[in-house]
Design a protein around this motif. Structure first.
Motif, mmCIF file in Angstrom:
data_model
loop_
_atom_site.group_PDB
_atom_site.id
_atom_site.type_symbol
_atom_site.label_atom_id
_atom_site.label_comp_id
_atom_site.label_asym_id
_atom_site.label_seq_id
_atom_site.Cartn_x
_atom_site.Cartn_y
_atom_site.Cartn_z
ATOM 1 N N THR A 27 7.536 -14.422 61.099
ATOM 2 C CA THR A 27 6.719 -14.078 59.943
ATOM 3 C C THR A 27 6.417 -15.361 59.199
ATOM 4 O O THR A 27 7.330 -16.121 58.872
ATOM 5 C CB THR A 27 7.448 -13.100 59.011
ATOM 6 O OG1 THR A 27 7.849 -11.953 59.754
ATOM 7 C CG2 THR A 27 6.549 -12.672 57.869
ATOM 8 N N TYR A 29 4.880 -16.993 55.764
ATOM 9 C CA TYR A 29 4.601 -16.701 54.366
ATOM 10 C C TYR A 29 3.807 -17.867 53.791
ATOM 11 O O TYR A 29 4.289 -18.986 53.734
ATOM 12 C CB TYR A 29 5.904 -16.521 53.583
ATOM 13 C CG TYR A 29 6.739 -15.359 54.053
ATOM 14 C CD1 TYR A 29 6.527 -14.085 53.549
ATOM 15 C CD2 TYR A 29 7.729 -15.545 55.008
ATOM 16 C CE1 TYR A 29 7.298 -13.011 53.988
ATOM 17 C CE2 TYR A 29 8.494 -14.479 55.452
ATOM 18 C CZ TYR A 29 8.274 -13.221 54.933
ATOM 19 O OH TYR A 29 9.037 -12.166 55.373
ATOM 20 N N LYS A 34 -0.146 -14.529 51.190
ATOM 21 C CA LYS A 34 -0.498 -13.877 52.452
ATOM 22 C C LYS A 34 0.666 -13.978 53.439
ATOM 23 O O LYS A 34 1.419 -14.952 53.424
ATOM 24 C CB LYS A 34 -1.749 -14.543 53.027
ATOM 25 C CG LYS A 34 -2.313 -13.867 54.264
ATOM 26 C CD LYS A 34 -3.652 -14.476 54.648
ATOM 27 C CE LYS A 34 -3.421 -15.580 55.646
ATOM 28 N NZ LYS A 34 -4.649 -16.103 56.265
ATOM 29 N N GLN A 35 0.821 -12.963 54.280
ATOM 30 C CA GLN A 35 1.857 -12.961 55.322
ATOM 31 C C GLN A 35 1.213 -12.667 56.668
ATOM 32 O O GLN A 35 0.290 -11.872 56.761
ATOM 33 C CB GLN A 35 2.886 -11.857 55.072
ATOM 34 C CG GLN A 35 3.729 -12.034 53.862
ATOM 35 C CD GLN A 35 4.732 -10.894 53.732
ATOM 36 O OE1 GLN A 35 4.989 -10.176 54.693
ATOM 37 N NE2 GLN A 35 5.278 -10.733 52.550
ATOM 38 N N LEU A 36 1.731 -13.301 57.702
ATOM 39 C CA LEU A 36 1.315 -13.021 59.072
ATOM 40 C C LEU A 36 2.550 -12.748 59.905
ATOM 41 O O LEU A 36 3.535 -13.487 59.827
ATOM 42 C CB LEU A 36 0.570 -14.217 59.681
ATOM 43 C CG LEU A 36 -0.833 -14.510 59.186
ATOM 44 C CD1 LEU A 36 -1.370 -15.769 59.858
ATOM 45 C CD2 LEU A 36 -1.763 -13.348 59.466
ATOM 46 N N LYS A 37 2.502 -11.677 60.696
ATOM 47 C CA LYS A 37 3.604 -11.354 61.598
ATOM 48 C C LYS A 37 3.107 -11.464 63.023
ATOM 49 O O LYS A 37 2.001 -11.055 63.338
ATOM 50 C CB LYS A 37 4.122 -9.939 61.344
ATOM 51 C CG LYS A 37 4.797 -9.805 60.008
ATOM 52 C CD LYS A 37 5.448 -8.463 59.850
ATOM 53 C CE LYS A 37 6.093 -8.425 58.482
ATOM 54 N NZ LYS A 37 7.223 -7.552 58.446
ATOM 55 N N GLY A 38 3.930 -12.068 63.871
ATOM 56 C CA GLY A 38 3.566 -12.245 65.261
ATOM 57 C C GLY A 38 4.616 -13.043 65.997
ATOM 58 O O GLY A 38 5.809 -12.825 65.804
ATOM 59 N N PHE A 50 1.336 -20.384 66.130
ATOM 60 C CA PHE A 50 1.457 -18.953 65.846
ATOM 61 C C PHE A 50 0.352 -18.167 66.541
ATOM 62 O O PHE A 50 -0.784 -18.622 66.639
ATOM 63 C CB PHE A 50 1.355 -18.728 64.334
ATOM 64 C CG PHE A 50 1.432 -17.292 63.929
ATOM 65 C CD1 PHE A 50 2.651 -16.670 63.768
ATOM 66 C CD2 PHE A 50 0.279 -16.564 63.720
ATOM 67 C CE1 PHE A 50 2.720 -15.343 63.409
ATOM 68 C CE2 PHE A 50 0.340 -15.232 63.357
ATOM 69 C CZ PHE A 50 1.563 -14.624 63.198
ATOM 70 N N LYS A 51 0.711 -16.980 67.026
ATOM 71 C CA LYS A 51 -0.284 -16.026 67.508
ATOM 72 C C LYS A 51 0.200 -14.624 67.168
ATOM 73 O O LYS A 51 1.394 -14.335 67.189
ATOM 74 C CB LYS A 51 -0.557 -16.198 68.999
ATOM 75 C CG LYS A 51 0.629 -16.083 69.911
ATOM 76 C CD LYS A 51 0.194 -16.389 71.335
ATOM 77 C CE LYS A 51 1.381 -16.395 72.276
ATOM 78 N NZ LYS A 51 0.974 -16.695 73.645
ATOM 79 N N LYS A 52 -0.758 -13.753 66.807
ATOM 80 C CA LYS A 52 -0.407 -12.392 66.406
ATOM 81 C C LYS A 52 0.067 -11.558 67.581
ATOM 82 O O LYS A 52 1.043 -10.832 67.485
ATOM 83 C CB LYS A 52 -1.598 -11.698 65.739
ATOM 84 C CG LYS A 52 -1.851 -12.155 64.338
ATOM 85 C CD LYS A 52 -2.908 -11.294 63.693
ATOM 86 C CE LYS A 52 -3.092 -11.728 62.253
ATOM 87 N NZ LYS A 52 -4.024 -10.861 61.548
ATOM 88 N N ASP A 56 -3.361 -13.453 72.524
ATOM 89 C CA ASP A 56 -4.218 -14.192 71.603
ATOM 90 C C ASP A 56 -4.090 -15.698 71.786
ATOM 91 O O ASP A 56 -3.075 -16.192 72.266
ATOM 92 C CB ASP A 56 -3.870 -13.853 70.149
ATOM 93 C CG ASP A 56 -4.195 -12.411 69.790
ATOM 94 O OD1 ASP A 56 -4.918 -11.752 70.566
ATOM 95 O OD2 ASP A 56 -3.716 -11.960 68.743
ATOM 96 N N TYR A 61 -0.382 -24.037 62.164
ATOM 97 C CA TYR A 61 -0.347 -24.047 60.711
ATOM 98 C C TYR A 61 0.591 -25.157 60.266
ATOM 99 O O TYR A 61 1.706 -25.278 60.767
ATOM 100 C CB TYR A 61 0.137 -22.704 60.164
ATOM 101 C CG TYR A 61 -0.802 -21.565 60.452
ATOM 102 C CD1 TYR A 61 -1.923 -21.343 59.669
ATOM 103 C CD2 TYR A 61 -0.571 -20.699 61.518
ATOM 104 C CE1 TYR A 61 -2.794 -20.299 59.934
ATOM 105 C CE2 TYR A 61 -1.433 -19.658 61.794
ATOM 106 C CZ TYR A 61 -2.533 -19.458 60.996
ATOM 107 O OH TYR A 61 -3.396 -18.430 61.269
#
Length: 79
Positions: A27, A29, A34-38, A50-52, A56, A61
């Motif tokens: 995850t 932050y 905003k948050q992205l999980k993957g 990172f990739k979801k 993908d 980042y």
């Protein structure tokens, strides 16, 4: 012959550990909330790849844009 076998085993171990590292749940932050999980892994010491989803294309980042990154690569998550 033994040296060749040992070298092949070491190469296989390194390659398999790299492949496993790309499948760690994570995850991200961001500073804006905003948050992205993957799935993610650390690269270059100051970036996260990172990739979801599994198929993908990965994005990088930089830590300047992140509040924190939690990567579940061990029994307990790394932050």
């Amino acid at each position: 012959m033994k040296k060749t076998t040992l070298l092949v085993l070491i190469c296989c171990f390194v390659e398999s550990s790299i492949a496993i590292a790309q499948k760690d749940a994570a995850t991200l932050y961001f500073k804006d909330g905003k948050q992205l999980k993957g799935m993610a892994k650390l690269v270059n010491g100051d970036q996260v790849k990172f990739k979801k989803n599994k198929g993908d294309k990965p994005e990088k980042y930089h830590f300047e844009n992140l509040e924190q990154a939690v990567i579940n690569d061990r029994e307990e998550p790394s932050t």
